[in-house]
Each structure stands twice: as structure tokens, then as C-alpha cells.
Write a protein that holds these residues in place. Structure first.
Motif, mmCIF file in Angstrom:
data_model
loop_
_atom_site.group_PDB
_atom_site.id
_atom_site.type_symbol
_atom_site.label_atom_id
_atom_site.label_comp_id
_atom_site.label_asym_id
_atom_site.label_seq_id
_atom_site.Cartn_x
_atom_site.Cartn_y
_atom_site.Cartn_z
ATOM 1 N N LYS A 11 0.866 -1.188 0.000
ATOM 2 C CA LYS A 11 0.000 0.000 0.000
ATOM 3 C C LYS A 11 0.899 1.233 0.000
ATOM 4 O O LYS A 11 1.610 1.500 0.957
ATOM 5 C CB LYS A 11 -0.894 0.006 1.233
ATOM 6 C CG LYS A 11 -1.793 1.214 1.332
ATOM 7 C CD LYS A 11 -2.673 1.095 2.563
ATOM 8 C CE LYS A 11 -3.119 2.431 3.023
ATOM 9 N NZ LYS A 11 -3.822 2.369 4.304
ATOM 10 N N LYS A 12 0.866 1.933 -1.126
ATOM 11 C CA LYS A 12 1.763 3.076 -1.270
ATOM 12 C C LYS A 12 1.352 3.905 -2.477
ATOM 13 O O LYS A 12 0.624 3.433 -3.343
ATOM 14 C CB LYS A 12 3.194 2.568 -1.448
ATOM 15 C CG LYS A 12 4.266 3.588 -1.264
ATOM 16 C CD LYS A 12 5.621 2.926 -1.295
ATOM 17 C CE LYS A 12 6.701 3.951 -1.096
ATOM 18 N NZ LYS A 12 8.033 3.368 -1.159
ATOM 19 N N LYS A 13 1.840 5.127 -2.566
ATOM 20 C CA LYS A 13 1.611 5.983 -3.729
ATOM 21 C C LYS A 13 2.728 5.732 -4.740
ATOM 22 O O LYS A 13 3.556 6.587 -4.983
ATOM 23 C CB LYS A 13 1.585 7.448 -3.292
ATOM 24 C CG LYS A 13 0.402 7.807 -2.440
ATOM 25 C CD LYS A 13 0.521 9.172 -1.825
ATOM 26 C CE LYS A 13 0.308 10.248 -2.832
ATOM 27 N NZ LYS A 13 0.275 11.590 -2.250
ATOM 28 N N THR A 17 5.739 0.237 -8.951
ATOM 29 C CA THR A 17 5.929 -0.963 -8.131
ATOM 30 C C THR A 17 4.642 -1.768 -8.058
ATOM 31 O O THR A 17 4.662 -2.998 -8.108
ATOM 32 C CB THR A 17 6.400 -0.572 -6.716
ATOM 33 O OG1 THR A 17 7.585 0.218 -6.821
ATOM 34 C CG2 THR A 17 6.689 -1.793 -5.873
ATOM 35 N N TRP A 18 3.507 -1.077 -7.957
ATOM 36 C CA TRP A 18 2.205 -1.744 -7.922
ATOM 37 C C TRP A 18 1.992 -2.576 -9.181
ATOM 38 O O TRP A 18 1.538 -3.722 -9.093
ATOM 39 C CB TRP A 18 1.114 -0.688 -7.766
ATOM 40 C CG TRP A 18 -0.281 -1.177 -7.902
ATOM 41 C CD1 TRP A 18 -0.989 -1.879 -6.972
ATOM 42 C CD2 TRP A 18 -1.149 -1.006 -9.022
ATOM 43 N NE1 TRP A 18 -2.257 -2.145 -7.447
ATOM 44 C CE2 TRP A 18 -2.378 -1.614 -8.712
ATOM 45 C CE3 TRP A 18 -1.013 -0.381 -10.258
ATOM 46 C CZ2 TRP A 18 -3.452 -1.624 -9.579
ATOM 47 C CZ3 TRP A 18 -2.087 -0.386 -11.125
ATOM 48 C CH2 TRP A 18 -3.284 -1.003 -10.778
ATOM 49 N N GLN A 19 2.337 -2.028 -10.342
ATOM 50 C CA GLN A 19 2.179 -2.774 -11.593
ATOM 51 C C GLN A 19 3.100 -3.983 -11.644
ATOM 52 O O GLN A 19 2.711 -5.049 -12.105
ATOM 53 C CB GLN A 19 2.438 -1.871 -12.798
ATOM 54 C CG GLN A 19 1.274 -0.976 -13.119
ATOM 55 C CD GLN A 19 1.522 -0.146 -14.362
ATOM 56 O OE1 GLN A 19 2.600 0.393 -14.548
ATOM 57 N NE2 GLN A 19 0.505 -0.034 -15.197
ATOM 58 N N SER A 36 -5.763 -2.828 -6.681
ATOM 59 C CA SER A 36 -6.584 -1.699 -7.095
ATOM 60 C C SER A 36 -5.962 -0.405 -6.577
ATOM 61 O O SER A 36 -4.884 -0.413 -5.990
ATOM 62 C CB SER A 36 -8.004 -1.872 -6.557
ATOM 63 O OG SER A 36 -8.854 -0.889 -7.096
ATOM 64 N N HIS A 37 -6.656 0.695 -6.791
ATOM 65 C CA HIS A 37 -6.193 1.988 -6.313
ATOM 66 C C HIS A 37 -7.399 2.861 -6.005
ATOM 67 O O HIS A 37 -8.510 2.597 -6.437
ATOM 68 C CB HIS A 37 -5.280 2.664 -7.342
ATOM 69 C CG HIS A 37 -5.924 2.894 -8.667
ATOM 70 N ND1 HIS A 37 -6.530 4.070 -9.008
ATOM 71 C CD2 HIS A 37 -6.080 2.079 -9.736
ATOM 72 C CE1 HIS A 37 -7.013 3.985 -10.223
ATOM 73 N NE2 HIS A 37 -6.753 2.768 -10.696
ATOM 74 N N PHE A 69 -2.798 -0.425 -3.866
ATOM 75 C CA PHE A 69 -2.683 -1.498 -2.886
ATOM 76 C C PHE A 69 -2.871 -2.855 -3.541
ATOM 77 O O PHE A 69 -3.488 -2.977 -4.592
ATOM 78 C CB PHE A 69 -3.686 -1.314 -1.741
ATOM 79 C CG PHE A 69 -5.124 -1.468 -2.149
ATOM 80 C CD1 PHE A 69 -5.749 -2.692 -2.053
ATOM 81 C CD2 PHE A 69 -5.844 -0.384 -2.626
ATOM 82 C CE1 PHE A 69 -7.076 -2.835 -2.427
ATOM 83 C CE2 PHE A 69 -7.160 -0.521 -2.999
ATOM 84 C CZ PHE A 69 -7.794 -1.756 -2.901
ATOM 85 N N VAL A 70 -2.304 -3.868 -2.868
ATOM 86 C CA VAL A 70 -2.435 -5.257 -3.312
ATOM 87 C C VAL A 70 -2.789 -6.086 -2.086
ATOM 88 O O VAL A 70 -2.091 -6.037 -1.073
ATOM 89 C CB VAL A 70 -1.126 -5.792 -3.941
ATOM 90 C CG1 VAL A 70 -1.265 -7.251 -4.319
ATOM 91 C CG2 VAL A 70 -0.722 -4.955 -5.135
ATOM 92 N N ASP A 71 -3.892 -6.830 -2.174
ATOM 93 C CA ASP A 71 -4.315 -7.749 -1.124
ATOM 94 C C ASP A 71 -4.217 -9.169 -1.650
ATOM 95 O O ASP A 71 -4.594 -9.437 -2.793
ATOM 96 C CB ASP A 71 -5.761 -7.482 -0.709
ATOM 97 C CG ASP A 71 -5.953 -6.118 -0.053
ATOM 98 O OD1 ASP A 71 -4.958 -5.537 0.407
ATOM 99 O OD2 ASP A 71 -7.106 -5.648 0.003
ATOM 100 N N VAL A 72 -3.708 -10.070 -0.806
ATOM 101 C CA VAL A 72 -3.634 -11.488 -1.158
ATOM 102 C C VAL A 72 -4.332 -12.300 -0.081
ATOM 103 O O VAL A 72 -4.551 -11.827 1.037
ATOM 104 C CB VAL A 72 -2.174 -11.980 -1.320
ATOM 105 C CG1 VAL A 72 -1.486 -11.300 -2.471
ATOM 106 C CG2 VAL A 72 -1.391 -11.802 -0.042
#
Length: 104
Positions: A11-13, A17-19, A36-37, A69-72
Motif C-alpha cells: 500500500k503506497k503511492k 511498483t504496484w504494476q 486496485s487503487h 494497494f495489493v491484497d492477497v
């Protein structure tokens, strides 16, 4: 499967890195990943009546203010962390997404 508990992995701006995280987890075959964002600001700088934000018209163009953010699934957390570390991706969860000065 549908109601599995999920844990925030990132979880960051930081869109790049998110991609990378999203693409790596997809390539490794992880199921049930939520990537998602969301917009951090509820109103634009001009107020709710104006949809044009004057801060987006500078030399650099539109400013990306979203939080990514990414949730697993909880049972996949350690495996996901290992896979991402092996690919050279540094995970971080930024609790204070507004920064130390708070809202503007």
C-alpha cells in the motif's frame, strides 16, 4: 474461496511498483489477488463544483495522487512475499499516505 480472508501486501503511492507486483503475482498463478487503487483526495482543490484541478496543469502534467494497494489471501501471504523478494521487489505498507504534514 470467495470469502477467504485477505491481507494487505502493498500500500503506497507508487504506481510502477504496484504494476510490477500485480504482473508478477499474475504470472506466478496466484488466485484471489485484489490489486486496485483509490483517490486520496475526496475533493479537488477548487471545490466540489469545479472538476478541473489547477495543480494538474503544470509543466509535468497531471499529478498522480492515487494510493495503490495489493491484497492477497492469508494462506498465500508468505509465498507471495518470497516470490516478490526473489524478483527484486521491495514491499512496503505506508500507513500515513497523507505524509507527515497531513491534508492540504
Amino acid at each position: 474461496m470467495w470469502f477467504a480472508k485477505k491481507v494487505t501486501l502493498f500500500k503506497k503511492k507508487d504506481r510502477e511498483t504496484w504494476q510490477r507486483i500485480r504482473d508478477t503475482l499474475k504470472a506466478e498463478g496466484f488466485k484471489g489477488v485484489r490489486a486496485s487503487h483509490y483517490a486520496i483526495e475526496s475533493l479537488n482543490a477548487c471545490g466540489c463544483g469545479s472538476k478541473l484541478d489547477p495543480r494538474n496543469f503544470g509543466a509535468g502534467g497531471k499529478i498522480d495522487r492515487d494510493v495503490y494497494f495489493v491484497d492477497v489471501k492469508e494462506e498465500d501471504l508468505t509465498r507471495a512475499q518470497e516470490v516478490l523478494t526473489q524478483n527484486g521487489i521491495v514491499l512496503s505498507i505506508e500507513e500515513d499516505v497523507w505524509g507527515r504534514h497531513g491534508r492540504v
